[in-house]
Scaffold this motif. Structure first.
Motif, PDB file in Angstrom:
ATOM      1  N   THR A 323       9.022 -13.007  -2.193  1.00  0.00           N
ATOM      2  CA  THR A 323       9.228 -11.582  -1.973  1.00  0.00           C
ATOM      3  C   THR A 323       7.886 -10.874  -1.874  1.00  0.00           C
ATOM      4  O   THR A 323       7.107 -10.864  -2.836  1.00  0.00           O
ATOM      5  N   PRO A 324       7.578 -10.286  -0.721  1.00  0.00           N
ATOM      6  CA  PRO A 324       6.271  -9.619  -0.592  1.00  0.00           C
ATOM      7  C   PRO A 324       6.194  -8.358  -1.444  1.00  0.00           C
ATOM      8  O   PRO A 324       7.184  -7.647  -1.635  1.00  0.00           O
ATOM      9  N   GLY A 325       5.001  -8.089  -1.951  1.00  0.00           N
ATOM     10  CA  GLY A 325       4.747  -6.844  -2.642  1.00  0.00           C
ATOM     11  C   GLY A 325       4.500  -5.730  -1.645  1.00  0.00           C
ATOM     12  O   GLY A 325       4.559  -5.934  -0.425  1.00  0.00           O
ATOM     13  N   PRO A 326       4.220  -4.529  -2.113  1.00  0.00           N
ATOM     14  CA  PRO A 326       3.975  -3.398  -1.211  1.00  0.00           C
ATOM     15  C   PRO A 326       2.853  -3.708  -0.218  1.00  0.00           C
ATOM     16  O   PRO A 326       1.741  -4.077  -0.616  1.00  0.00           O
ATOM     17  N   GLY A 327       3.159  -3.597   1.061  1.00  0.00           N
ATOM     18  CA  GLY A 327       2.160  -3.824   2.097  1.00  0.00           C
ATOM     19  C   GLY A 327       1.796  -5.271   2.321  1.00  0.00           C
ATOM     20  O   GLY A 327       0.887  -5.551   3.112  1.00  0.00           O
TER      21      GLY A 327
END
Length: 669
Positions: A323-327
């Motif tokens: 799951t990617p973090g912000p940006g």
């Protein structure tokens, strides 16, 4: 000679690489062809002259928070030329998009690779980058628009341009059509630029369509590059590339080139910022290990007191959260499973974008390798990686180093790193004690199963990369390559101590650990005893990988190599496995042919399976016994009958089975 001539047509030759004797190794050849046809290529004197190009009016507008940032093609050619002569000119202009309110953008950059032909036809090759090593550089969301000569050629709203990535769009200008070229692949094979492929490769055509082929997407690649398991991109070259090289379908070519374009989507790209204390390598400003020997391409680098990439966010780390973090980009790169995406597109087109992609991926492999192990350092030694990561990374490094333009310092930089790795690998192989490690087994302590196992299929990737570097002209690496290939050959030529039917296991048992000590096995019988629970069928598993090592052995003329290859061949090259297709026909990227491309050997005469244990003539000492038998050749099923008379089955019968062993009880002793 300094150029080539295509038929009797006007021809321009822009040489990118030469052989040591000064002859042409690789060049971009431009031809003014009034009609389609098949044309011979011959040596020629260099063409002379030039022309005044009519430069199109092209702009890229990135609207960020309602503020338009505009980059435009400069009105005059730059000195950074890629093609130059009487038929075509191409040059690069790097432009920081700017707005009237805020001025030049601090870290977004637009490359215009503008190509103009002398008949007015043109091509505007735009690449938009977010990849400067600069404090404050980060992911940006914008609306993108490209306009060429007043015509909108591309528009996309809400582009989330992740840090350390870039995207590409190419526009044609003018009404004259560009030729559709079907290349002759034989010279690429003869020169060693590409290995030949077997003609049995299935002619399956894929089209680059759908949302996954939009800018900054992954195409047909798994977005989680570290994911285990067989995938079309995991091979010496991807399955889709092999299918194009064999059958040369135009739609398949577009599929290959699309993945070369989308190689920019992965967050593996970084340049030194303009005006940085460190200049980087060449006009490309690649981060240089020579200038920054402790840099680590990892989000933990700064906290580990190592040199680090200054922008953010860094890529998701392999084998962690998906799951990617912000940006953060959802595409997760990885050295251990990296494909070759841009090399073949570069050979097919000579486009500058693909050349740079080769270099970025090669450099990423070294920057991503942990530098504080006392090994990687400025030389870029890849030993800290998984063995498969060493193999695939070295393949990308060797390809890029061999064919990056001679005039760029990037070529010398990458070549130096390749040679350093080859020297290190040979030293490691030659340091093995033949008394305690008679089979010259390498890379212990690299498998999760424990120090008593190695994954020979992983090492096969490294042996292939070493053989590839050798064929590309790099010196060194053969001691390491041969140690891996000889162990593979032993698994096929050591019967009865090691049955060749199990010559491509998942892992190989190599020894025993005791406290802090380790004792390597010294006989093939010991290795078989430690390996037999880890065997796999050839087709669908590691048969194609084992074949790469056996091909090395055949080309080297080692005793028993041809017979070993002939034994393996029908399982993966003849017998139907994927429906009506053999394994290599479907897993096209593995279907390499021999250098010089001799035809594959005919299928050997079928050989019946034979009982391996208990040994013929032995006396049973227990009422319980495990019977094992060889796979034979060309055999699809087995049946074990046990009786009190020869040929009888009054004690036990297995019925038809694909198994190679059976545990039987109730036996007389």
């Amino acid at each position: 000679f300094d150029a080539v001539q295509v038929g009797a047509l006007p021809t321009q030759t822009d040489i990118k690489n030469r052989w040591p004797d000064g002859s042409i190794r690789f060049a971009v050849v431009t031809v003014e062809a009034p009609a389609g046809g098949t044309y011979a290529v011959a040596p020629a004197a260099a063409s002379t002259g030039s022309f005044a190009p009519s430069i199109p009016n092209a702009t890229v507008t990135l609207t960020i928070g309602g503020v338009p940032y505009v980059a435009a093609v400069p009105p005059a050619p730059s000195a950074d030329a890629w093609l130059s002569g009487p038929l075509v000119a191409e040059w690069r202009a790097v432009v920081a998009p700017s707005s009237a309110q805020a001025g030049a953008h601090p870290f977004l950059r637009v490359n215009f690779d503008t190509r103009i032909y002398n008949d007015g036809k043109a091509r505007v090759d735009v690449s938009v980058e977010n990849m400067l090593d600069k404090t404050g550089a980060t992911t940006v969301t914008y609306d993108a628009a490209i306009v060429v000569n007043g015509q909108a050629v591309f528009a996309q709203a809400a582009v989330q341009h992740y840090y350390l990535t870039r995207w590409r769009h190419v526009s044609e200008v003018g009404t004259a059509p560009l030729a559709s070229i079907t290349p002759d692949i034989a010279p690429l094979n003869a020169s060693g630029a590409l290995p030949p492929y077997l003609s049995l490769v299935a002619d399956q055509v894929s089209a680059p369509t759908g949302a996954s082929f939009a800018i900054l997407k992954a195409g047909a690649l798994d977005t989680n590059m570290p994911a285990h398991g067989g995938r079309a991109e995991l091979a010496p070259y991807p399955d889709w590339t092999a299918r194009y090289l064999v059958h040369r379908n135009a739609t398949q070519r577009a599929f290959v080139l699309a993945h070369g374009d989308l190689s920019g989507s992965w967050p593996v790209h970084v340049r030194e910022a303009e005006g940085s204390v460190k200049s980087g390598v060449g006009a490309e400003r690649l981060l240089s290990l020579d200038q920054r020997p402790t840099i680590w391409y990892d989000s933990r680098a700064q906290s580990a007191f190592l040199d680090y990439v200054k922008g953010s966010p860094m890529p998701i780390r392999e084998y962690g959260s998906l799951t990617p973090g912000p940006g953060q980009s959802p595409l997760i790169p990885d050295t251990a499973h990296q494909p070759s995406l841009a090399y073949v597109p570069y050979l097919l087109t000579g486009d500058r974008y693909y050349a740079e992609e080769m270099a970025f991926w090669a450099n990423y492999s070294m920057l991503r390798t942990y530098p504080a192990d006392g090994v990687r350092g400025a030389s870029g030694i890849l030993a800290y990686n998984e063995v498969r990561g060493y193999g695939w990374a070295l393949r990308n490094m060797a390809d890029a180093a061999a064919y990056y333009p001679d005039a760029s310092p990037v070529k010398a930089y990458l070549s130096h790193k390749v040679l350093a790795n080859l020297e290190w690998l040979d030293a490691y192989a030659n340091a093995q004690d033949p008394q305690t490690n008679p089979f010259q087994i390498l890379w212990r302590n690299k498998r999760p199963e424990g120090s008593q196992y190695i994954g020979l299929w992983e090492q096969n990737y490294l042996a292939y990369a070493l053989d590839r570097a050798h064929k590309l002209g790099f010196a060194g690496g053969l001691a390491h390559r041969d140690a891996i290939a000889r162990l593979q050959l032993k698994l096929f030529t050591s019967e009865p101590d090691y049955p060749r039917a199990h010559g491509a296991p998942y892992v190989v048992g190599i020894g025993t650990a005791s406290g802090s000590g380790f004792a390597y096995h010294t006989t093939m019988a010991q290795i078989w005893s430690a390996t037999q629970s880890q065997t796999r069928p050839f087709a669908g598993y590691y048969g194609p990988e084992a074949r790469l090592n056996l091909m090395i052995a055949v080309e080297a003329g080692w005793a028993g190599a041809q017979q070993a290859h002939d034994h393996l061949w029908p399982f993966i090259g003849v017998q139907q496995f994927w429906g009506a297709l053999p394994d290599l026909a479907q897993r096209a990227g593995w279907a390499l042919d021999f250098a010089g491309a001799p035809p594959p050997p005919p299928p050997p005469t079928p050989i019946a399976a034979e009982i391996l244990a208990p040994a013929n003539g032995s006396t049973l000492t227990s009422s319980q016994q495990t019977f094992t038998w060889s796979a034979g050749t060309g055999v699809s099923a087995y049946r074990l009958d046990i009786g009190t008379t020869a040929g009888g089955s009054d004690i036990y019968t297995s019925g038809s089975t694909a198994a190679l062993s059976a545990a039987v009880s109730g036996l007389p002793t």
